[in-house]
Design a protein around this motif. Sequence first.
Motif, PDB file in Angstrom:
ATOM      1  N   ASP A  88       0.795  -1.234   0.000  1.00 54.62           N
ATOM      2  CA  ASP A  88       0.000   0.000   0.000  1.00 54.62           C
ATOM      3  C   ASP A  88       0.823   1.277   0.000  1.00 54.62           C
ATOM      4  OD1 ASP A  88      -2.535  -0.866  -0.299  1.00 54.62           O
ATOM      5  OD2 ASP A  88      -3.073  -0.833   1.819  1.00 54.62           O
ATOM      6  N   TRP A  89       2.119   1.172   0.280  1.00 52.34           N
ATOM      7  CA  TRP A  89       2.995   2.336   0.284  1.00 52.34           C
ATOM      8  C   TRP A  89       4.049   2.206  -0.804  1.00 52.34           C
ATOM      9  CZ3 TRP A  89       4.732   3.971   5.912  1.00 52.34           C
ATOM     10  CH2 TRP A  89       3.588   4.382   6.641  1.00 52.34           C
ATOM     11  N   ALA A  90       4.547   3.343  -1.263  1.00 54.68           N
ATOM     12  CA  ALA A  90       5.671   3.363  -2.191  1.00 54.68           C
ATOM     13  C   ALA A  90       6.509   4.598  -1.890  1.00 54.68           C
ATOM     14  CB  ALA A  90       5.181   3.378  -3.630  1.00 54.68           C
ATOM     15  N   PHE A  91       7.786   4.533  -2.243  1.00 52.99           N
ATOM     16  CA  PHE A  91       8.698   5.659  -1.970  1.00 52.99           C
ATOM     17  C   PHE A  91       9.536   5.914  -3.213  1.00 52.99           C
ATOM     18  CE2 PHE A  91      12.097   8.191  -0.343  1.00 52.99           C
ATOM     19  CZ  PHE A  91      11.624   8.798   0.825  1.00 52.99           C
ATOM     20  N   VAL A  92       9.389   7.116  -3.776  1.00 52.68           N
ATOM     21  CA  VAL A  92      10.157   7.521  -4.954  1.00 52.68           C
ATOM     22  C   VAL A  92      11.297   8.428  -4.490  1.00 52.68           C
ATOM     23  CG1 VAL A  92      10.109   8.758  -7.159  1.00 52.68           C
ATOM     24  CG2 VAL A  92       8.165   7.310  -6.484  1.00 52.68           C
ATOM     25  N   HIS A  93      12.523   7.951  -4.666  1.00 53.24           N
ATOM     26  CA  HIS A  93      13.709   8.696  -4.235  1.00 53.24           C
ATOM     27  C   HIS A  93      14.079   9.779  -5.237  1.00 53.24           C
ATOM     28  CE1 HIS A  93      14.938   5.766  -1.056  1.00 53.24           C
ATOM     29  NE2 HIS A  93      14.277   4.934  -1.828  1.00 53.24           N
ATOM     30  N   GLN A  94      14.765  10.787  -4.758  1.00 49.17           N
ATOM     31  CA  GLN A  94      15.256  11.846  -5.644  1.00 49.17           C
ATOM     32  C   GLN A  94      16.210  11.264  -6.683  1.00 49.17           C
ATOM     33  OE1 GLN A  94      17.297  15.100  -3.742  1.00 49.17           O
ATOM     34  NE2 GLN A  94      17.912  16.036  -5.662  1.00 49.17           N
ATOM     35  N   HIS A  95      17.138  10.440  -6.238  1.00 50.32           N
ATOM     36  CA  HIS A  95      18.090   9.793  -7.137  1.00 50.32           C
ATOM     37  C   HIS A  95      17.590   8.383  -7.414  1.00 50.32           C
ATOM     38  CE1 HIS A  95      20.690  13.198  -6.496  1.00 50.32           C
ATOM     39  NE2 HIS A  95      20.646  13.008  -5.189  1.00 50.32           N
ATOM     40  N   ALA A  96      17.246   8.138  -8.666  1.00 50.68           N
ATOM     41  CA  ALA A  96      16.629   6.861  -9.016  1.00 50.68           C
ATOM     42  C   ALA A  96      17.489   5.668  -8.603  1.00 50.68           C
ATOM     43  CB  ALA A  96      16.350   6.822 -10.523  1.00 50.68           C
ATOM     44  N   ARG A  97      18.798   5.860  -8.616  1.00 43.82           N
ATOM     45  CA  ARG A  97      19.697   4.758  -8.247  1.00 43.82           C
ATOM     46  C   ARG A  97      19.445   4.265  -6.820  1.00 43.82           C
ATOM     47  NH1 ARG A  97      24.603   4.062 -11.093  1.00 43.82           N
ATOM     48  NH2 ARG A  97      24.555   5.106 -13.104  1.00 43.82           N
ATOM     49  N   ASP A  98      18.932   5.151  -5.960  1.00 44.05           N
ATOM     50  CA  ASP A  98      18.638   4.742  -4.584  1.00 44.05           C
ATOM     51  C   ASP A  98      17.393   3.861  -4.503  1.00 44.05           C
ATOM     52  OD1 ASP A  98      20.804   6.225  -3.660  1.00 44.05           O
ATOM     53  OD2 ASP A  98      19.595   8.026  -3.340  1.00 44.05           O
ATOM     54  N   GLY A  99      16.564   3.884  -5.550  1.00 42.29           N
ATOM     55  CA  GLY A  99      15.325   3.108  -5.532  1.00 42.29           C
ATOM     56  C   GLY A  99      15.302   1.971  -6.529  1.00 42.29           C
ATOM     57  N   LEU A 100      16.441   1.740  -7.213  1.00 44.19           N
ATOM     58  CA  LEU A 100      16.516   0.683  -8.220  1.00 44.19           C
ATOM     59  C   LEU A 100      17.632  -0.295  -7.885  1.00 44.19           C
ATOM     60  CD1 LEU A 100      16.254   2.832 -11.491  1.00 44.19           C
ATOM     61  CD2 LEU A 100      14.464   1.352 -10.541  1.00 44.19           C
ATOM     62  N   ARG A 101      17.511  -1.514  -8.424  1.00 44.48           N
ATOM     63  CA  ARG A 101      18.618  -2.467  -8.391  1.00 44.48           C
ATOM     64  C   ARG A 101      19.364  -2.278  -9.709  1.00 44.48           C
ATOM     65  NH1 ARG A 101      17.327  -7.298  -5.896  1.00 44.48           N
ATOM     66  NH2 ARG A 101      19.305  -8.110  -6.692  1.00 44.48           N
ATOM     67  N   MET A 102      20.512  -1.646  -9.663  1.00 44.57           N
ATOM     68  CA  MET A 102      21.200  -1.249 -10.891  1.00 44.57           C
ATOM     69  C   MET A 102      21.771  -2.440 -11.668  1.00 44.57           C
ATOM     70  SD  MET A 102      20.595   1.926 -10.970  1.00 44.57           S
ATOM     71  CE  MET A 102      21.660   2.520 -12.301  1.00 44.57           C
ATOM     72  N   VAL A 165       3.625  -0.614  -9.617  1.00 45.43           N
ATOM     73  CA  VAL A 165       3.124  -1.855 -10.215  1.00 45.43           C
ATOM     74  C   VAL A 165       2.198  -2.634  -9.274  1.00 45.43           C
ATOM     75  CG1 VAL A 165       5.117  -3.270  -9.528  1.00 45.43           C
ATOM     76  CG2 VAL A 165       3.787  -3.896 -11.568  1.00 45.43           C
ATOM     77  N   THR A 166       2.387  -2.482  -7.961  1.00 46.67           N
ATOM     78  CA  THR A 166       1.547  -3.221  -7.009  1.00 46.67           C
ATOM     79  C   THR A 166       0.303  -2.435  -6.588  1.00 46.67           C
ATOM     80  OG1 THR A 166       2.994  -2.464  -5.217  1.00 46.67           O
ATOM     81  CG2 THR A 166       3.382  -4.686  -6.067  1.00 46.67           C
ATOM     82  N   GLY A 167       0.061  -1.283  -7.234  1.00 53.12           N
ATOM     83  CA  GLY A 167      -1.146  -0.512  -6.933  1.00 53.12           C
ATOM     84  C   GLY A 167      -1.203   0.045  -5.529  1.00 53.12           C
ATOM     85  N   PRO A 168      -0.152   0.748  -5.073  1.00 60.35           N
ATOM     86  CA  PRO A 168      -0.174   1.321  -3.719  1.00 60.35           C
ATOM     87  C   PRO A 168      -1.242   2.408  -3.606  1.00 60.35           C
ATOM     88  CG  PRO A 168       1.639   2.252  -4.960  1.00 60.35           C
ATOM     89  CD  PRO A 168       1.050   1.163  -5.810  1.00 60.35           C
ATOM     90  N   ARG A 169      -1.633   2.717  -2.364  1.00 60.97           N
ATOM     91  CA  ARG A 169      -2.601   3.792  -2.133  1.00 60.97           C
ATOM     92  C   ARG A 169      -1.938   5.090  -1.696  1.00 60.97           C
ATOM     93  NH1 ARG A 169      -6.782   2.125   1.981  1.00 60.97           N
ATOM     94  NH2 ARG A 169      -5.159   0.768   2.820  1.00 60.97           N
ATOM     95  N   LEU A 170      -0.681   4.996  -1.222  1.00 57.21           N
ATOM     96  CA  LEU A 170       0.036   6.174  -0.737  1.00 57.21           C
ATOM     97  C   LEU A 170       1.469   6.142  -1.247  1.00 57.21           C
ATOM     98  CD1 LEU A 170       0.359   8.710   1.036  1.00 57.21           C
ATOM     99  CD2 LEU A 170       0.753   7.193   2.993  1.00 57.21           C
ATOM    100  N   VAL A 171       1.883   7.228  -1.897  1.00 62.51           N
ATOM    101  CA  VAL A 171       3.237   7.317  -2.439  1.00 62.51           C
ATOM    102  C   VAL A 171       3.959   8.508  -1.813  1.00 62.51           C
ATOM    103  CG1 VAL A 171       4.640   7.504  -4.516  1.00 62.51           C
ATOM    104  CG2 VAL A 171       2.428   6.356  -4.623  1.00 62.51           C
ATOM    105  N   PHE A 172       5.143   8.251  -1.286  1.00 63.38           N
ATOM    106  CA  PHE A 172       6.014   9.305  -0.763  1.00 63.38           C
ATOM    107  C   PHE A 172       7.024   9.655  -1.860  1.00 63.38           C
ATOM    108  CE2 PHE A 172       4.766   6.582   2.806  1.00 63.38           C
ATOM    109  CZ  PHE A 172       4.205   7.505   3.682  1.00 63.38           C
ATOM    110  N   MET A 173       7.196  10.937  -2.149  1.00 60.69           N
ATOM    111  CA  MET A 173       8.135  11.351  -3.194  1.00 60.69           C
ATOM    112  C   MET A 173       9.090  12.395  -2.636  1.00 60.69           C
ATOM    113  SD  MET A 173       5.726  11.710  -6.566  1.00 60.69           S
ATOM    114  CE  MET A 173       4.300  10.643  -6.811  1.00 60.69           C
ATOM    115  N   ASP A 174      10.376  12.114  -2.754  1.00 59.94           N
ATOM    116  CA  ASP A 174      11.409  13.028  -2.254  1.00 59.94           C
ATOM    117  C   ASP A 174      12.092  13.700  -3.440  1.00 59.94           C
ATOM    118  OD1 ASP A 174      13.229  14.401  -0.772  1.00 59.94           O
ATOM    119  OD2 ASP A 174      14.366  12.652  -0.107  1.00 59.94           O
TER     120      ASP A 174
END
Length: 256
Positions: A88-102, A165-174
């Motif tokens: 239900d939650w998601a977090f979008v980081h400022q630097h995409a590399r912090d939120g991806l498996r490179m 992709v999992t249809g969260p209800r709340l997204v945090f964006m930095d």
Amino acid sequence: MNPLLNVTGVSKFYGNRIGCKDVSFDLYPGEVMGIVGESGSGKSTLLNCLAGHLGPDTGAVNFDTRIEGMRDTITMSEPERRMLSRTDWAFVHQHARDGLRMNVSAGGNVGERLMAVGARHYGEIRDQATDWLSRVEINADRVDDRPSAFSGGMQQRLQIARNLVTGPRLVFMDEPTGGLDVSVQARLLDLLRGLVREMNLSAIIVTHDLAVVRLLADRLMVMKDGHVVETGLTDQVLDDPQHGYTQLLVSSVLQV
């Protein structure tokens, strides 16, 4: 309508320094809240307290869970909070590399989140991953490419696909558009605005860019030295700022 998120008296201190102090607000389903302020204003500290990345010293962060209703996420067990952050939650980081498996392919990055919530059929996972890549304007033929082969804007779009992709209800964006070229920012903001509306997402967006909150946020909180100094409807706050600090923020943008 009941709030999706109820934040009460959240404070975080670093020794004698205030990270954020006594922050309270409600966030409703489908609503986007922007948090603005200069560097060091406390906005990122607050976001990380809300998202469970930092433990606040005082306060409660109550979320309307699907099964048990309102739960204080601060007092949840670590496995419960981890499951919440995958569903239900998601977090979008400022630097995409912090939120991806490179070192994992684009499709694998999106598919991993599906597998974390129990998906096991390889073909279906790949189909969903490919579909989400197209939704964030990444060509399907890039599904097996690694993120390191992508531009900064594409990496950010991939991180968004992985999160949604999992249809969260709340997204945090930095600072979701921080560090991107202006033309890339515009496309990304357009994409985010469309997805927020289409999925009826609630979101909390931290940024120093007033143009970002003007476009995306329904309501706005202005922070200075760890305190919320002004809050209200976004257009209202930006067009008729009441607090001296907000007036300075707005006028500094107008002068650029």
